[in-house]
Design a protein around this motif. Structure first.
Motif, PDB file in Angstrom:
ATOM      1  N   ARG A 399       0.837  -1.200   0.000  1.00  0.00           N
ATOM      2  CA  ARG A 399       0.000   0.000   0.000  1.00  0.00           C
ATOM      3  C   ARG A 399       0.885   1.268   0.000  1.00  0.00           C
ATOM      4  N   ARG A 400       1.936   1.232   0.792  1.00  0.00           N
ATOM      5  CA  ARG A 400       2.829   2.381   0.849  1.00  0.00           C
ATOM      6  C   ARG A 400       3.547   2.570  -0.484  1.00  0.00           C
ATOM      7  N   TRP A 401       3.937   1.469  -1.104  1.00  0.00           N
ATOM      8  CA  TRP A 401       4.584   1.518  -2.419  1.00  0.00           C
ATOM      9  C   TRP A 401       3.683   2.245  -3.420  1.00  0.00           C
ATOM     10  N   ALA A 402       2.398   1.889  -3.420  1.00  0.00           N
ATOM     11  CA  ALA A 402       1.455   2.509  -4.346  1.00  0.00           C
ATOM     12  C   ALA A 402       1.262   3.995  -4.031  1.00  0.00           C
ATOM     13  N   GLN A 403       1.234   4.354  -2.738  1.00  0.00           N
ATOM     14  CA  GLN A 403       1.072   5.760  -2.359  1.00  0.00           C
ATOM     15  C   GLN A 403       2.251   6.605  -2.853  1.00  0.00           C
ATOM     16  N   ILE A 404       3.452   6.062  -2.713  1.00  0.00           N
ATOM     17  CA  ILE A 404       4.648   6.808  -3.143  1.00  0.00           C
ATOM     18  C   ILE A 404       4.620   7.036  -4.646  1.00  0.00           C
ATOM     19  N   VAL A 461       0.363  14.897   5.283  1.00  0.00           N
ATOM     20  CA  VAL A 461      -0.525  13.729   5.339  1.00  0.00           C
ATOM     21  C   VAL A 461       0.163  12.508   4.730  1.00  0.00           C
ATOM     22  N   PHE A 462       0.866  12.707   3.633  1.00  0.00           N
ATOM     23  CA  PHE A 462       1.596  11.605   2.989  1.00  0.00           C
ATOM     24  C   PHE A 462       2.655  11.025   3.912  1.00  0.00           C
ATOM     25  N   LEU A 463       3.347  11.900   4.654  1.00  0.00           N
ATOM     26  CA  LEU A 463       4.428  11.444   5.522  1.00  0.00           C
ATOM     27  C   LEU A 463       3.894  10.748   6.776  1.00  0.00           C
ATOM     28  N   CYS A 464       2.899  11.359   7.419  1.00  0.00           N
ATOM     29  CA  CYS A 464       2.450  10.869   8.729  1.00  0.00           C
ATOM     30  C   CYS A 464       1.239   9.949   8.656  1.00  0.00           C
ATOM     31  N   GLY A 465       0.395  10.110   7.623  1.00  0.00           N
ATOM     32  CA  GLY A 465      -0.798   9.276   7.518  1.00  0.00           C
ATOM     33  C   GLY A 465      -1.827   9.563   8.591  1.00  0.00           C
ATOM     34  N   GLU A 467      -5.172  10.670  10.209  1.00  0.00           N
ATOM     35  CA  GLU A 467      -6.549  10.704   9.697  1.00  0.00           C
ATOM     36  C   GLU A 467      -7.166  12.097   9.839  1.00  0.00           C
ATOM     37  N   ARG A 468      -6.911  12.745  10.976  1.00  0.00           N
ATOM     38  CA  ARG A 468      -7.496  14.073  11.182  1.00  0.00           C
ATOM     39  C   ARG A 468      -6.967  15.065  10.136  1.00  0.00           C
ATOM     40  N   SER A 469      -5.664  15.021   9.885  1.00  0.00           N
ATOM     41  CA  SER A 469      -5.085  15.922   8.870  1.00  0.00           C
ATOM     42  C   SER A 469      -5.618  15.594   7.483  1.00  0.00           C
ATOM     43  N   ALA A 470      -5.863  14.300   7.223  1.00  0.00           N
ATOM     44  CA  ALA A 470      -6.407  13.906   5.922  1.00  0.00           C
ATOM     45  C   ALA A 470      -7.811  14.477   5.730  1.00  0.00           C
ATOM     46  N   ARG A 471      -8.623  14.415   6.781  1.00  0.00           N
ATOM     47  CA  ARG A 471      -9.976  14.983   6.682  1.00  0.00           C
ATOM     48  C   ARG A 471      -9.915  16.499   6.498  1.00  0.00           C
ATOM     49  N   GLN A 472      -8.995  17.129   7.205  1.00  0.00           N
ATOM     50  CA  GLN A 472      -8.839  18.572   7.048  1.00  0.00           C
ATOM     51  C   GLN A 472      -8.424  18.924   5.629  1.00  0.00           C
ATOM     52  N   LEU A 473      -7.570  18.091   5.039  1.00  0.00           N
ATOM     53  CA  LEU A 473      -7.120  18.349   3.670  1.00  0.00           C
ATOM     54  C   LEU A 473      -8.274  18.248   2.682  1.00  0.00           C
ATOM     55  N   VAL A 474      -9.152  17.250   2.871  1.00  0.00           N
ATOM     56  CA  VAL A 474     -10.310  17.124   1.984  1.00  0.00           C
ATOM     57  C   VAL A 474     -11.219  18.348   2.123  1.00  0.00           C
ATOM     58  N   ILE A 475     -11.398  18.813   3.359  1.00  0.00           N
ATOM     59  CA  ILE A 475     -12.226  20.000   3.576  1.00  0.00           C
ATOM     60  C   ILE A 475     -11.612  21.214   2.880  1.00  0.00           C
ATOM     61  N   GLN A 476     -10.274  21.360   3.012  1.00  0.00           N
ATOM     62  CA  GLN A 476      -9.611  22.499   2.371  1.00  0.00           C
ATOM     63  C   GLN A 476      -9.660  22.389   0.854  1.00  0.00           C
ATOM     64  N   SER A 525      -4.477  14.584  -3.199  1.00  0.00           N
ATOM     65  CA  SER A 525      -4.671  13.139  -3.389  1.00  0.00           C
ATOM     66  C   SER A 525      -4.203  12.284  -2.210  1.00  0.00           C
ATOM     67  N   PRO A 526      -3.147  12.660  -1.447  1.00  0.00           N
ATOM     68  CA  PRO A 526      -2.744  11.798  -0.326  1.00  0.00           C
ATOM     69  C   PRO A 526      -3.832  11.593   0.715  1.00  0.00           C
ATOM     70  N   ALA A 527      -4.783  12.547   0.822  1.00  0.00           N
ATOM     71  CA  ALA A 527      -5.831  12.406   1.834  1.00  0.00           C
ATOM     72  C   ALA A 527      -6.681  11.176   1.575  1.00  0.00           C
ATOM     73  N   TYR A 528      -6.985  10.893   0.335  1.00  0.00           N
ATOM     74  CA  TYR A 528      -7.881   9.780   0.020  1.00  0.00           C
ATOM     75  C   TYR A 528      -7.215   8.439   0.286  1.00  0.00           C
ATOM     76  N   ALA A 529      -5.910   8.357   0.079  1.00  0.00           N
ATOM     77  CA  ALA A 529      -5.205   7.105   0.370  1.00  0.00           C
ATOM     78  C   ALA A 529      -5.260   6.787   1.858  1.00  0.00           C
ATOM     79  N   VAL A 530      -5.198   7.839   2.701  1.00  0.00           N
ATOM     80  CA  VAL A 530      -5.270   7.628   4.147  1.00  0.00           C
ATOM     81  C   VAL A 530      -6.685   7.266   4.569  1.00  0.00           C
ATOM     82  N   LEU A 531      -7.671   7.982   4.042  1.00  0.00           N
ATOM     83  CA  LEU A 531      -9.051   7.776   4.477  1.00  0.00           C
ATOM     84  C   LEU A 531      -9.623   6.449   3.984  1.00  0.00           C
TER      85      LEU A 531
END
Length: 560
Positions: A399-404, A461-465, A467-476, A525-531
């Motif tokens: 999964r991480r390979w695909a995210q990178i 978000v890509f580095l830390c994964g 969830e809260r930051s990922a949701r914030q990114l989608v909102i932004q 795009s990194p937000a969706y991989a986390v969520l």
């Protein structure tokens, strides 16, 4: 002929067993070993002990050399400290040779049985990889037994006796054969174990065996030198110092015969004498050479001075080939290099911001060079990840390979898009900035600021994964889309009011807004991989944000 085939197959099994142990240890404990090496950077005795410990675990001074080379290549370790680690690695190899030549015949079937059970039942877990290590140890012990059995009929053959007797008295030739075998087998440990076994079987004499042991040690130094030949100057200096230290063993060759007479007084069996000589020789040599590491570092730096050549494009800093045997380390290296690409994209956005407000000479060339750097690093990351064995990655690692890969592709596309944006801002005929109206400039500058914020949050978000930051990114992301639509409508209103600058640059203005919309999607795009890991569908998130979007639509444009 069949007997010789049995001997060769037993040797191949020995090499394969050593390889399995090395790769298994690196995959399970690679990051921990890297951490241990990093902790050993402060003091020379500690560095020596660290090299000994790591090599004893991975059973290969070459594997330790690759780890140390990666440290010194990234300027995380000084050359004298790295040389001390390599001296400790030589002693670690000798210690493991002594352990593996003990009478462990009862242990081989037990290790193999337990190892196969663990590996087949839990293949992609740490416990499964530990089973792989146990299989390798079982194969090494079994291979040593098979070599003894296969060598017995060969020792009785007259032709083989004549062949090996030709080496008697020519210790330099024996050392050359040892070096060649270490190069071919990619392991001085395997060469020493085989030499001890053949000596115990009476196939080769003790003087020849000691010459082969010295040569095998030099062969491992040659192997490290060959591996470092295409790396940084610091890595080549380390490999040269390591090789020169090992070549000091050639001074013993003229006194091999008196030395054999001395050690035979111990009345030990030949195999024990060979292994004991290997241990005492390496330990004594390394302890005597330990105070000379600063002198050797100075000599190597003089022989191979570092030179700075201007880089046409950026070169990867973190893609260490030696870490490919440890997927977790390799993926961490790829993450660091991808974040570096993100920083370059951020620099491009800053220059576009400058281009909106001033005519700075050379700005086009700066952005073009940054885009070339991004392309070069993207290709390096892509090729680096392609070298990872996908079928050996765990589910999380896959999964991480695909995210990178996904983020690297998006950042490369973003670099191209930003370069095209600058061409739209600058008049290609006069090479000057287009005359946007004051309101147009403020709107575009505001959107670029939001875009840079989303990029930085996306990299986090890509580095830390988180969830809260990922949701914030989608909102932004959706706030940006809403803001972009309002500004586009405001621009159309200015066209209705017949603002001259807006009329002249309307097409460019709307194209830039559309480009920023695309960039925003790439950065978020990194937000969706986390969520996707915490909920089956992203649709629920989007539905959950409808209320916030509805609130945004009711706010005045000045507060959005």
């Amino acid at each position: 002929m069949l007997t010789l085939l049995h001997l060769l197959s037993a040797i191949a099994l020995l090499l394969w067993g050593v390889h399995i142990v090395r790769t298994g240890i690196m995959r399970v404990y690679g990051s921990q070993l890297r951490h241990i090496l990093g902790k050993g950077m402060t003091h020379t005795p500690l560095a020596f002990a660290t090299g000994l410990l790591v090599t004893a675990l991975v059973q290969s001074s070459n594997a330790t050399a690759m780890l140390v080379t990666s440290f010194i290549g990234q300027a995380l370790m000084t050359l004298p400290t790295a040389l001390a680690v390599m001296l400790g690695a030589d002693v670690g190899t000798a210690l493991m040779a002594r352990v593996l030549t003990l009478d462990l015949s009862w242990l081989s079937p037990l290790l193999t049985l337990v190892g196969v059970s663990l590996f087949l039942s839990r293949k992609q877990t740490r416990l499964g990889q530990l089973g792989r290590v146990l299989i390798g140890l079982g194969l090494v012990i079994l291979a040593l037994q098979l070599i003894v059995t296969a060598a017995e009929p060969i020792t009785a053959a007259r032709g083989m006796e004549v062949l090996f007797s030709s080496l008697t008295g020519d210790t330099l030739l024996a050392a050359l054969l040892g070096a060649i075998f270490a190069l071919v087998s990619y392991s001085s440990l395997a060469a020493v174990l085989l030499t001890a076994t053949l000596t115990d079987a009476g196939l080769i004499g003790l003087p020849v065996a000691l010459g082969v042991v010295i040569g095998a040690t030099i062969g491992s130094g040659l192997l490290a030198w060959m591996n470092a030949s295409v790396q940084s100057p610091a890595a080549r200096q380390l490999a040269l110092g390591n090789l020169l230290f090992k070549m000091a063993g050639l001074l013993l060759l003229p006194v091999i015969d008196p030395l054999v007479g001395l050690i035979q007084l111990t009345k030990l069996d030949p195999a024990t004498l060979v292994i004991g000589f290997h241990l005492v020789y390496n330990t004594t040599r390394c302890l005597l050479q330990l105070p000379l590491i600063y002198l050797m570092a100075h000599i190597c730096q003089k022989l191979l001075p570092e030179y700075k050549q201007p880089d046409v494009v950026a070169r990867p800093r973190h893609l260490d080939s030696g870490a490919l045997d440890t997927p977790s380390l390799a993926l961490a290296n790829a993450v660091r290099e991808t974040l570096r690409i993100g920083d370059l994209v951020d620099s491009m956005l800053n220059r576009v911001q400058v281009a909106l407000h001033e005519d700075r000479p050379g700005l086009d060339d700066e952005i073009r060079r940054l885009d070339n750097d991004i392309d070069a690093l993207y290709n390096a990351v892509k090729l680096y990840l392609a070298r990872l064995p996908r079928d050996e990655l765990s589910e999380e690692e896959s999964r991480r390979w695909a995210q990178i890969i996904e983020l690297a592709v998006n950042l490369e596309l973003a670099g191209d898009l930003i370069e095209h944006m600058l061409g739209k801002i600058h008049n290609p005929k006069t090479l000057s900035r287009r005359a946007f109206s004051k309101d147009d400039l403020e709107e575009l500058s505001c959107l670029l600021g939001h875009l840079a914020d989303n990029l930085r949050l996306g990299l986090s978000v890509f580095l830390c994964g988180d969830e809260r930051s990922a949701r914030q990114l989608v909102i932004q992301k959706h706030e940006f889309r809403h803001h972009e639509r309002k500004l586009a409508h405001a621009h159309v209103d200015r066209l209705h009011e017949r603002v001259l600058e807006s009329l002249e640059t309307s097409s460019t203005h709307l194209e830039l807004i559309a480009d920023m919309r695309r960039l925003n999607s790439l950065f978020c795009s990194p937000a969706y991989a986390v969520l996707e890991r915490v909920q089956p569908s992203i649709e629920s998130l989007l539905l959950g944000n409808e209320a916030s979007q509805h609130t945004l639509t009711r706010l005045p444009a000045s507060k959005v």
